[in-house]
Design an enzyme around this catalytic site. Structure first.
Site, mmCIF file in Angstrom:
data_model
loop_
_atom_site.group_PDB
_atom_site.id
_atom_site.type_symbol
_atom_site.label_atom_id
_atom_site.label_comp_id
_atom_site.label_asym_id
_atom_site.label_seq_id
_atom_site.Cartn_x
_atom_site.Cartn_y
_atom_site.Cartn_z
ATOM 1 N N ARG A 194 0.818 -1.215 0.000
ATOM 2 C CA ARG A 194 0.000 0.000 0.000
ATOM 3 C C ARG A 194 0.854 1.268 0.000
ATOM 4 O O ARG A 194 0.482 2.269 -0.607
ATOM 5 C CB ARG A 194 -0.928 -0.008 1.214
ATOM 6 C CG ARG A 194 -2.022 -1.054 1.162
ATOM 7 C CD ARG A 194 -2.739 -1.228 2.479
ATOM 8 N NE ARG A 194 -1.863 -1.782 3.514
ATOM 9 C CZ ARG A 194 -2.273 -2.163 4.716
ATOM 10 N NH1 ARG A 194 -3.542 -2.035 5.039
ATOM 11 N NH2 ARG A 194 -1.433 -2.652 5.598
ATOM 12 N N PRO A 252 -2.767 5.290 15.477
ATOM 13 C CA PRO A 252 -1.844 6.353 15.874
ATOM 14 C C PRO A 252 -0.563 6.310 15.042
ATOM 15 O O PRO A 252 -0.060 5.224 14.723
ATOM 16 C CB PRO A 252 -1.550 6.032 17.345
ATOM 17 C CG PRO A 252 -2.664 5.144 17.782
ATOM 18 C CD PRO A 252 -3.070 4.375 16.572
ATOM 19 N N ASP A 260 2.181 -2.522 10.187
ATOM 20 C CA ASP A 260 1.385 -3.183 9.142
ATOM 21 C C ASP A 260 1.386 -4.691 9.375
ATOM 22 O O ASP A 260 2.427 -5.272 9.707
ATOM 23 C CB ASP A 260 1.958 -2.891 7.753
ATOM 24 C CG ASP A 260 1.636 -1.473 7.304
ATOM 25 O OD1 ASP A 260 0.964 -0.767 8.070
ATOM 26 O OD2 ASP A 260 2.037 -1.099 6.193
ATOM 27 N N SER A 313 -24.489 -27.735 5.682
ATOM 28 C CA SER A 313 -24.646 -28.987 4.946
ATOM 29 C C SER A 313 -23.411 -29.852 5.082
ATOM 30 O O SER A 313 -22.297 -29.355 5.238
ATOM 31 C CB SER A 313 -24.893 -28.666 3.460
ATOM 32 O OG SER A 313 -24.699 -29.801 2.652
ATOM 33 N N ALA A 367 -22.607 -31.549 2.556
ATOM 34 C CA ALA A 367 -22.108 -31.471 1.184
ATOM 35 C C ALA A 367 -21.227 -30.234 1.038
ATOM 36 O O ALA A 367 -21.042 -29.462 1.983
ATOM 37 C CB ALA A 367 -23.282 -31.416 0.206
ATOM 38 N N GLY A 386 -20.286 -33.833 -2.905
ATOM 39 C CA GLY A 386 -20.502 -34.473 -1.614
ATOM 40 C C GLY A 386 -21.935 -34.891 -1.378
ATOM 41 O O GLY A 386 -22.421 -34.867 -0.246
ATOM 42 N N HIS A 425 -10.778 -27.054 -3.907
ATOM 43 C CA HIS A 425 -9.904 -27.745 -2.951
ATOM 44 C C HIS A 425 -9.152 -26.739 -2.105
ATOM 45 O O HIS A 425 -8.759 -25.671 -2.581
ATOM 46 C CB HIS A 425 -8.896 -28.627 -3.694
ATOM 47 C CG HIS A 425 -9.534 -29.800 -4.382
ATOM 48 N ND1 HIS A 425 -8.963 -30.428 -5.464
ATOM 49 C CD2 HIS A 425 -10.693 -30.441 -4.148
ATOM 50 C CE1 HIS A 425 -9.747 -31.414 -5.864
ATOM 51 N NE2 HIS A 425 -10.808 -31.439 -5.078
ATOM 52 N N LEU A 429 7.242 -29.536 -16.027
ATOM 53 C CA LEU A 429 7.088 -30.976 -16.283
ATOM 54 C C LEU A 429 7.440 -31.314 -17.720
ATOM 55 O O LEU A 429 8.096 -32.317 -18.006
ATOM 56 C CB LEU A 429 5.649 -31.405 -15.965
ATOM 57 C CG LEU A 429 5.296 -31.505 -14.477
ATOM 58 C CD1 LEU A 429 3.795 -31.426 -14.266
ATOM 59 C CD2 LEU A 429 5.850 -32.799 -13.885
#
Length: 1092
Positions: free
Chosen positions: A66, A109, A216, A260, A262, A309, A751, A770
């Site tokens: 910032r 302050p 901060d 839930s 799920a 789920g 996830h 990869l």
């Protein structure tokens, strides 16, 4: 997700409240929030220091750097702060690629200090432990702290000491400040652990001669630890990343998700976009977003989200209607598309969830057609054929263009169709129905001889179990290379009968000699046996109350499949690892706090135990063993050839995507040899590399497929393994989440681990690494199947793989419940009911949802009308019913029913027994006169008999007039209960013909004897006949039928039950002893003594 960013205000509040350190923290509780709605007079009253001190003001919206962006106002008085905010508050600004509105500011302050008094400190979590970074130069120009900072790693379960901090972190700090800093950093680390932070950075941390100042601060906490830290956290608000607004619909879905079992997620990216998604599965939702972005749809992608789920039909309906509501608010010149996608479900009933979506589509069919929405559907899993059918049907009936595809179509093919890159086939090929796989076409009910048990190109070993090697205390034990075989035995923690039956069916279709499940553990019931099917036979599996008994009685068990809840999974897993016979544990639960997961991993490494999960569906070894619901139902297991081993081993994070890999691999190769879903958490119990190395060392595996994901760096270990020659087998790898780099603001995918914290963790960077290392990397997920096929064909051509002849698996009988679900059978019901339905999301009384019953304030009388008469009765009728219940509630302890109840209660009997003994006295002589009175009076009235004729006939027949007469009350001492009811009936009923007739009869009987009055039973009986006949809700035949079947006596039974219960409670409260009737109240009338 687990690690969630909190505002600086929240972080400082946690620190101010709970840090424990000898260092003087000077600016505790000295911060104030400012928004467009701030009442400055009230703010200064709450924080008087705002009027007396110099101040700092800055936005508190998860914005980095910032100071460099000019978003910090320094050394201002309060009017200066207000002036500074005028040009910034509610203004739009750009930070990086994100454009957003500045809404929330933090005022503190101003701390005057020197540059050399600024320090940098950061604590963050990794798999191995928590890292503490410290640099003696903090502030805006701190630069690359990763390269500069001193660092210290605190291992799991270790403690941080001031001596460690001083020796390893504070080497460049002046000696007079070392003590203060060491104490503060240790206190900060303890706070970080106690409040389940995953990231905590202070820059700058200012240390002056007065003490410590936190200027901060940036922090993340583990949101899954809410149930542990709730008392200290309170209600935490998690702000959205800068550039993305917090929408009420997101909060609504988050609330649904919290309530839930799920998983329901929704993130709005561009509410004006034309491409909307409703995707099932955390991994699949990322793949669809990737594909949309790859095909140029990033600017039009409206949302990210997932449902998974096994949500109920109602939950799916609520989720779907939220999305349909959002997408039909603004028109798009090109119309809109809705992609309802998903991988092949493991256990979610696709038809049930689709029925919820279909309900939402029907509700929004008007707006959907008005906004020219086209819907594309692709799904697989349990009962998916029925789900696709109902989805296709709703398209035909509503006129909304809906294109429906199943597992025969590549998962993301519908994206190309939706975006106009691929033609839409007129009649897509359809896979065989579930029934075609499962119904036994032969007469043979015996288990067939063993079919192929090894891979196509693998010699059958005598014993394919490689046990974990013992090790010396304190060192990590070597883990097993082979986790599962045809002889693997497991214990299942939790009463998951459906999952266990699925495992047994898989065992049977794989021609295993014995079931793979040896026992179940469920602490909430006593030891017992649970019935399951083994093919056509019924078998019993033991269920134990504790793990110790299961381990003792089943020494052959080496696998635990834990369905324990997120709250109990840690304790049950740690307990199980005490038993050396266990070498593999699958933890299904999602949402286990990361601190607990890391402790599990540490213990597992010490014990040589392989952990699969948490947050996983498990894994599968075709022809040998499957974990829980992995692989879905038998139709998918047979379609994906999971009943025998192939040559391809895979590892994935996502459970749903692992099932999709089963499908892809079965269509492009000779099938899967083994597959594991390691789980979607940031710290899965085992890693990609753990399983890739196992596959490398397994002779039957000829090629390896890895489905990686954005977030973390595990895929780089595969790169290193390939480069160093440790991995020599072909590796096909694709990391999902490539779309993340295209979004302007950070998106947390389904996830917990699917979030890149640095450039190297992005899917794009990992795919490139990869490819550079020598792995086979497709251009997109769309091409993954083609690359797998190409590599497989090369191995076949080289002779490395020799395809074997297919051997048909044994058939498994279909469960009755599932056959009924599929509509394959029908059976007459044993019971019929027409008054109540509890099967749906909401209880229904005679067609009326329970919420409506309360909303309409129907009261007890209204409910009785619904359940007894299947009618919504007029208000006066409901009131009359309630009055009847009130006046019949009790008539003192002397009447036979109350007397019986009291005697029973004093004999020590329970409430039900005592109540029943009282109710059994109700009949024609006591309380049961309502029906009889109604029948007698209505019969004589309907036949045209005059009141005097009726009285004379009853006298001539020697019968009592039911409802006439009272032991105490008389014409001169009227029963007020009768008077109250009579007044109400006369005032509110449309007609009172039968009551008037009964009152005329009363005039005749009381002229003969004053106590032959119309009593309560009689009045209720005749008034109820008037009600049924004249309220407008019943035909004459229906009214007469209710009298005939005994409905009116039910009023007395229900009302008097209240009184009987009152007498029972009264006797218990008064602690009355066993009742014995006094002798002087009994006349002993015995025959005279007769002597011989």
């Amino acid at each position: 997700m687990s690690a969630k960013a909190i505002s600086e205000h929240t972080g400082k509040e946690f620190l101010s409240k709970y840090i424990c350190t000898s260092a003087a923290v000077q600016n505790r509780f000295r911060y104030a929030r400012a928004t467009a709605e701030t009442d400055w007079a009230r703010l200064t009253q709450e924080h008087p220091w705002l009027l007396t001190e110099k101040l700092v003001v800055k936005p508190d919206q998860l914005i980095k750097r910032r100071g460099k962006l000019g978003l910090v106002g320094i050394d201002l008085d309060l009017p200066g702060v207000q002036e500074w905010l005028k040009s910034r508050l509610m203004s739009e600004t750009t930070v990086g690629r994100a454009k957003g509105v500045l809404k929330n500011f933090l005022i503190e302050p101003f701390v005057a200090h020197k540059q050399e008094e600024e320090f940098y400190v950061c604590i963050y979590a990794t798999r191995e432990g928590d890292h503490v970074l410290f640099h003696h130069e903090g502030g805006v120009e701190v630069g690359d702290v990763d390269a500069k900072a001193q660092r210290l790693m605190v291992a799991i379960d270790d403690k941080l000491s001031e001596d460690q901090v001083t020796r390893q972190l504070l080497t460049h700090v002046p000696i007079e400040r070392k003590g203060i800093l060491a104490s503060f950093i240790v206190g900060l680390f303890n706070l970080y652990e106690d409040l389940c932070f995953t990231y905590l950075e202070i820059n700058p941390l200012v240390v002056t001669q007065d003490g410590v100042y936190i200027l901060d601060m940036a922090a993340k906490i583990d949101a899954t630890a809410d149930y542990i830290c709730k008392a200290k956290w309170g209600d935490v608000e998690f702000p959205p990343p800068f550039g993305r607004e917090a929408y009420p619909e997101e909060a609504y879905i988050a609330d649904l998700d919290a309530k839930s079992g799920a998983s329901l997620k929704l993130t709005l990216l561009n509410p004006r976009g034309r491409i909307w998604t409703m995707v099932a599965g955390g991994g699949a939702s990322v793949v669809y977003s990737d594909t949309i972005c790859d095909l140029g749809g990033v600017d039009e992608l409206a949302n990210y989200g997932e449902y998974s789920g096994a949500p109920s039909e109602q939950q799916t309906y609520d989720y779907a209607k939220t999305i349909l509501s959002l997408m039909t608010r603004e028109k798009h010149p090109e119309g809109k598309v809705l992609i309802i996608g998903g991988s092949i479900a493991n256990f979610t009933n696709v038809a049930a969830t689709f029925k919820g979506i279909v309900r939402a589509i029907k509700d929004y069919q008007g707006p959907l057609k008005e906004h020219e929405v086209t819907i594309f559907v692709r799904r697989g899993g349990p009962n998916y054929q029925e789900g696709l059918r109902v989805m296709g049907e709703v398209g035909k009936t509503t006129g909304i263009p809906i294109h429906v595809f199943g597992t025969e179509t590549h998962m993301t093919a519908i994206v190309g169709m939706a975006l106009g890159h691929k033609p839409i086939p007129n009649q897509p090929p359809v896979d065989a129905h579930t029934a075609n796989f499962l119904l036994n076409s032969s007469n043979n009910v015996m288990t067939p001889a063993t079919t192929r048990t090894a891979s196509f190109s693998e010699a059958r070993p005598s014993n394919d179990i490689t046990s974990a090697k013992k090790c010396k205390a304190g060192l990590s034990a070597a883990k097993a290379t082979t986790l599962f075989s045809k002889h693997t035995k497991a214990v299942v923690w939790g009463m998951q009968t459906r999952a266990v039956q699925g495992m047994l069916d898989f065992d049977y279709v794989c021609s295993r000699d014995e079931p793979s499940v040896a026992a179940m553990v469920y602490p909430f019931t006593g030891d017992h046996k649970q019935k399951f099917y083994w093919g056509h036979k019924e078998i019993l599996l033991p269920v134990y109350k504790n793990m110790a008994d299961a381990m003792k009685k089943h020494p052959e068990v080496d696998v635990l499949i834990s369905f324990a809840s997120l709250r109990s999974a840690f304790d049950s897993t740690m307990e199980t690892m005490q038993y050396p016979q266990i070498h593999t544990i699958a933890i299904i639960a999602e949402g286990i706090p990361e601190a607990q997961t890391r402790k599990i991993i540490k213990k597992a490494d010490e014990k040589g135990v392989t952990i699969i999960g948490p947050a996983t569906v498990g894994g599968i070894k075709p022809g040998c063993f499957k974990i829980g619901n992995t692989g879905g139902m038998l139709d998918n297991i047979l379609a994906s050839k999971l009943y025998r081993p192939g040559s391809v081993a895979y590892v994935s994070r996502s459970g749903g995507m692992s099932n999709e890999l089963n499908n892809i691999i079965s269509r492009t190769t000779d099938g899967a040899y083994e597959g594991v879903a390691i789980g979607g958490d940031r710290y899965p119990g085992s890693t990609f590399m753990d399983h890739v190395l196992r596959y490398q060392d397994t002779a039957g595996v000829k090629m390896i497929v890895v489905l990686g994901e954005i977030g973390g760096t595990e895929e780089y270990k595969i790169c290193q393994g390939i480069k160093e020659g440790r991995i020599t087998k072909p590796v096909v790898c694709w990391c999902i989440g490539t779309c993340a780099t295209m979004f302007a603001s950070e998106v947390q995918f389904g996830h917990a681990g699917a979030c890149a914290n640095q450039a190297s963790e992005t899917a794009v960077a990992k795919n490139q690494a990869l490819s550079d290392a020598g792995a086979y990397v497709p251009k997109s997920f769309d091409e993954l199947g083609n690359v797998i096929r190409t590599v497989y064909d090369e191995l076949v051509a080289s002779g490395a793989i020799v395809p074997a002849l297919e051997v048909p698996p044994p058939t498994v009988p279909m469960d009755y419940s599932w056959a009924r679900e599929l509509g394959l059978i029908r059976k007459p019901a044993s019971f019929m009911t027409s008054i109540c339905d509890e099967r749906g999301q909401e209880l229904i009384y005679a067609g009326m949802p329970i919420t409506e019953v309360f909303k309409e304030e129907m009261g007890l009388g209204g409910v009785l009308g619904l359940l007894w008469f299947q009618r919504r009765l007029p208000r006066y009728a409901c009131q009359f019913i309630e009055m009847c219940l009130m006046v019949t509630a009790d008539h003192g302890p002397a009447v036979s029913g109350a007397h019986n109840t009291i005697v029973c209660a004093r004999a020590g009997k329970d409430l039900i027994s005592s109540l029943t003994s009282g109710l059994l006295t109700i009949g024609d002589r006591f309380g049961g006169a309502l029906d009889a009175a109604a029948k007698q009076f209505s019969k004589s009235f309907d036949s045209g008999m005059l009141p005097m004729e009726f009285v004379n006939k009853m006298k001539k027949d020697g019968k009592l007039i039911m409802g006439i007469g009272h032991r105490i009350k008389s014409i001169n001492n009227p029963d007020m209960r009768v008077q109250i009811l009579k007044d109400f009936v006369k005032q509110h009923f449309p007609s009172t013909h039968l009551l008037d007739y009964a009152l005329d009869v009363e005039k005749i009987t009381t002229s003969k004897k004053p106590n032959l009055i119309l009593n309560v039973d009689g009045l209720i009986g005749v008034a109820f006949v008037d009600l049924l006949r004249t309220c407008g809700g019943f035909t004459r035949d229906e009214a007469d039928e209710f009298v005939e079947i005994g409905a009116l006596n039910g009023i007395f039974v229900l009302g008097r039950s209240m009184g009987f219960i009152g007498h029972y409670l009264d006797q218990k409260r008064l602690k009355q002893g066993l009742y014995r009737h006094p002798w002087d109240d009994i006349s002993y009338v015995l025959p005279e003594h007769m002597s011989m």
